[in-house]
Structures are given as C-alpha cells and as structure tokens.
Design a protein around this motif. Structure first.
Motif, short mmCIF file in Angstrom:
data_model
loop_
_atom_site.label_atom_id
_atom_site.label_comp_id
_atom_site.label_asym_id
_atom_site.label_seq_id
_atom_site.Cartn_x
_atom_site.Cartn_y
_atom_site.Cartn_z
N ILE A 120 37.06 -3.49 40.29
CA ILE A 120 36.18 -4.76 39.99
C ILE A 120 36.00 -5.47 41.15
N ARG B 293 36.23 1.73 37.62
CA ARG B 293 35.25 2.44 36.78
C ARG B 293 34.30 3.55 37.59
N ARG C 55 43.08 -6.45 28.90
CA ARG C 55 43.19 -5.59 27.67
C ARG C 55 44.69 -5.28 27.30
N GLY D 119 39.19 -10.86 34.44
CA GLY D 119 40.40 -10.13 33.89
C GLY D 119 41.08 -9.51 35.06
N ASN D 120 41.18 -8.18 34.83
CA ASN D 120 41.95 -7.22 35.61
C ASN D 120 40.96 -6.73 36.88
N GLU E 152 28.51 -9.03 27.76
CA GLU E 152 29.97 -9.09 27.69
C GLU E 152 30.86 -8.02 28.52
N VAL F 198 31.47 -6.13 31.99
CA VAL F 198 31.93 -6.59 33.34
C VAL F 198 30.79 -6.63 34.24
#
Ligand code: GDP
Length: 327
Positions: A253, A219, A281, A213-214, A189, A191
């Motif tokens: 990402i 990170r 999110r 997603g985004n 789950e 990324v």
C-alpha cells in the motif's frame, strides 16, 4: 450472434466484460437487482446496448426467468457482495449472495438447459481471497485454499460448487481465480480507488488528508480490462477449467501511495497520510501473489498494463473527473 448473460453487470467487471462481448458481436443481457436500482442508470450510460433484466442471485425463479429471456450461450456470474471489510459486518448476507447465489445460478442453468447442458457455458468469478493464509507462494490452481474472511469462505463454496457441476453433470464450467484487478471504474471503498480519488482531490486543493489502514499489506494488482478478457478466453476452451489470473508481482500500500502521489507531482506524500485502526482488518491475508502460467499457456493470456501504468491511469482519470465536475 452469440448471447451472454452477466450477473453483477453494474460492477467494474460487468461493465468491462459487456464492452468486450459487445465488441465481439455478442448480444449481452445483464441482471440488475431490485426496484429502482440507482446503478441501472450507470449501465444505460456506459453500455447502452446491454439489455437489462431484473433478478436477484438469492431468487432462483428470477434467475430461471432471466435465462428463459436471454437464452444465453454463456453465463458469467460476477455478482457478489464483494468488499472484504464489509463481509465481516454482514457475514450471513455475504454467504447468501456470494456463496448460495452461485448454487442458484448453477441450478437455474441445469433446470433451464434440461437434457442438453452443453447449450450453456458457465464462468464463476472466484478470487485470490480464497488463498487467505497462503499455503504456498506464489499461488496456483492447485494451492490449498485457506480463506480468512467471510467473503473468502463464500468464494471457496462457489469455486468448489462450480467444479462439482463440471464433474457431476459435465457442465462446461470454469472458475477464474482472479487476483485484485482495478481500474478507474473500481468502487471507492477499495484501496486503489480510495487513493486515486484522494490524491486527485489533494492535488486540486480540495482535500488535505488521506486516512488509511495497514500500509504494509501487499497485493498483486492488475487492470480489470485485461482480466475480463481472460474470463472470455476460458469459455472458448474445449473444456471448462480453473485458472489463476494475476500479474505475478506484488506491491505494498505504501508503494501504491508513493506511485499515486508521484503521478500527481507530489513528492512528500507522508505529509498527507494518516493511519486509523478503523481501516484495519480483523485478519489479513498473507502474501498474495499469483502464478498465471496456466492462463498464459492454455488461454494465451497475458496482462497488458503494469502497476505504474495502472496507478497512472486511475489517478489521471480521477484528476480529469474532478476537474470536469466543476466546469
Ligand atoms: P481486497 O484485497 O479485496 O480486500 O481489496 P482492498 O482494496 O479493499 O484492500 C487491499 C488491502 O489494502 C487490504 O490488505 C487492506 O487492509 C489494505 N488497506 C490499507 N488501508 C486501506 C484502506 O483505507 N481501505 C481499504 N479498502 N484497504 C486498505
């Protein structure tokens, strides 16, 4: 022989920490939740020398019982509802496990140890998610916390409760503020693992799209095997403390995707990636990037795997896993 009790033994960090402690000659006990927990098999397979006890972070007497059996010198509280996106859907459950669960472990230790609280040292798995809407870049131990998810809020509670048991009762209690840490054992789950699994499947012709997603989120990602070593080091100090554990580098990402597809030898990654609001999110944390100076200076800790090395490890592992699965 030193003895350790780990909650969250079935998770990524529980497995790496068990391996580390076993290699150092510890007797390791792991707390497993529920009847017929399907993950018990995983623990038996990956770390067969761990002694499994049944218990639940929401059940104080089960924790007391586990402490009585394990008689640990060190307790590592790694158990939590840990997926941020999910914490929005089950905020109350997240609070009960991820926040109140910490209080339960601390109280169980206090009741168990009685007059001699110095018998037990405690590690709390705190998280960079506590920084949320970041008040300072990079983030360090003194940065004001501003969580942006039910998970982050719950982790803040655990962090301060850990500090309070240290200050009020003199418990050797440490809070490790760990930034994202990943590995081939990361749950699908999250990324990084979602991407490594999908890239491997695309490479082997078993999948043709990856829905994300985004892509602009960033990170500070490190390797879980390095981070559990920091946990252990904290409990070997003369006193408990708070430590940021991070690489000090961030990547988006998008870079994660580019690097992962590159490892698999696929150049035109954009062709395979789509975006869907489902994976966005309600609120994002800002620029998470950690300053691990204190961990480096006090614990002598530093990461051994960099971002490209981590992504390579994960994609290669999933390629092998998927290839072996059909043999
Ligand atoms: P987190 O830092 O604990 O929330 O770790 P995750 O691995 O779940 O998410 C890291 C970041 O990746 C977040 O900012 C997400 O918004 C972003 N992201 C983008 N696409 C995805 C996706 O498809 N799945 C997940 N889990 N995260 C995604």
């Amino acid at each position: 022989m030193p003895r350790a009790l780990i909650t969250g033994i079935t998770g990524q960090d529980g497995l790496y920490l068990s391996e580390l402690l076993l290699s150092k000659g510890y007797e390791v006990y792991g707390l497993i939740r529920g009847q017929n927990n399907p993950k018990a098999e995983l623990v038996a397979r990956e770390v067969p020398d761990v002694r499994v006890l049944t218990g639940d972070l929401t059940d104080l007497s089960s924790l007391l019982r586990a402490l009585r059996v394990a008689q640990p010198d060190e307790v590592y509280n790694l158990g939590a509802v840990s997926f941020v996106a999910y914490s929005w859907e089950q905020a109350a459950l997240t609070t009960e496990v991820t926040a109140t669960g910490v209080l339960n472990v601390l109280e169980a230790i206090r009741l168990h140890a009685g007059d001699d609280l110095s018998r037990v040292r405690f590690y709390q798995a705190s998280s960079s998610e506590m920084f949320g809407k970041v008040q300072e870049v990079p983030q360090r131990e003194s940065t004001l916390l501003w969580p942006r998810s039910p998970y982050g809020v719950a982790k803040v509670y655990g962090h301060y409760m850990t500090i309070n048991y240290r200050e009020s009762y003199g418990l050797h209690a440490s809070s490790g503020i760990l930034f994202n840490h990943e590995s081939p054992r990361r749950g699908p789950e999250f990324v990084t693992r979602k991407v490594s699994l999908a890239v491997a499947a695309i490479k082997l012709g078993r999948q043709d799209k990856l829905v994300m997603g985004n892509l602009d989120a960033r990170r500070d990602w490190g390797f879980a095997g390095d981070y559990v070593d920091a946990m252990w080091r904290m409990l070997q100090q003369p006193e408990g403390g708070d430590f940021v554990v991070s690489t000090g580098e961030t990547h988006s990402i998008r870079e994660l995707l580019e690097t992962a597809f590159d490892v698999a030898g696929i150049a035109d990654w954009e062709k395979y990636v789509e975006q869907d609001p489902r994976f966005f999110r309600p609120a994002e944390v800002d620029l998470l990037i950690g300053d691990a100076t204190r961990a480096r200076e006090v614990l002598g800790w530093k990461p051994s795997v960099d971002f490209p090395g981590l992504v390579r490890m994960m994609v290669e592992s999933d390629l092998k896993r998927l290839t072996d699965a059909v043999r």
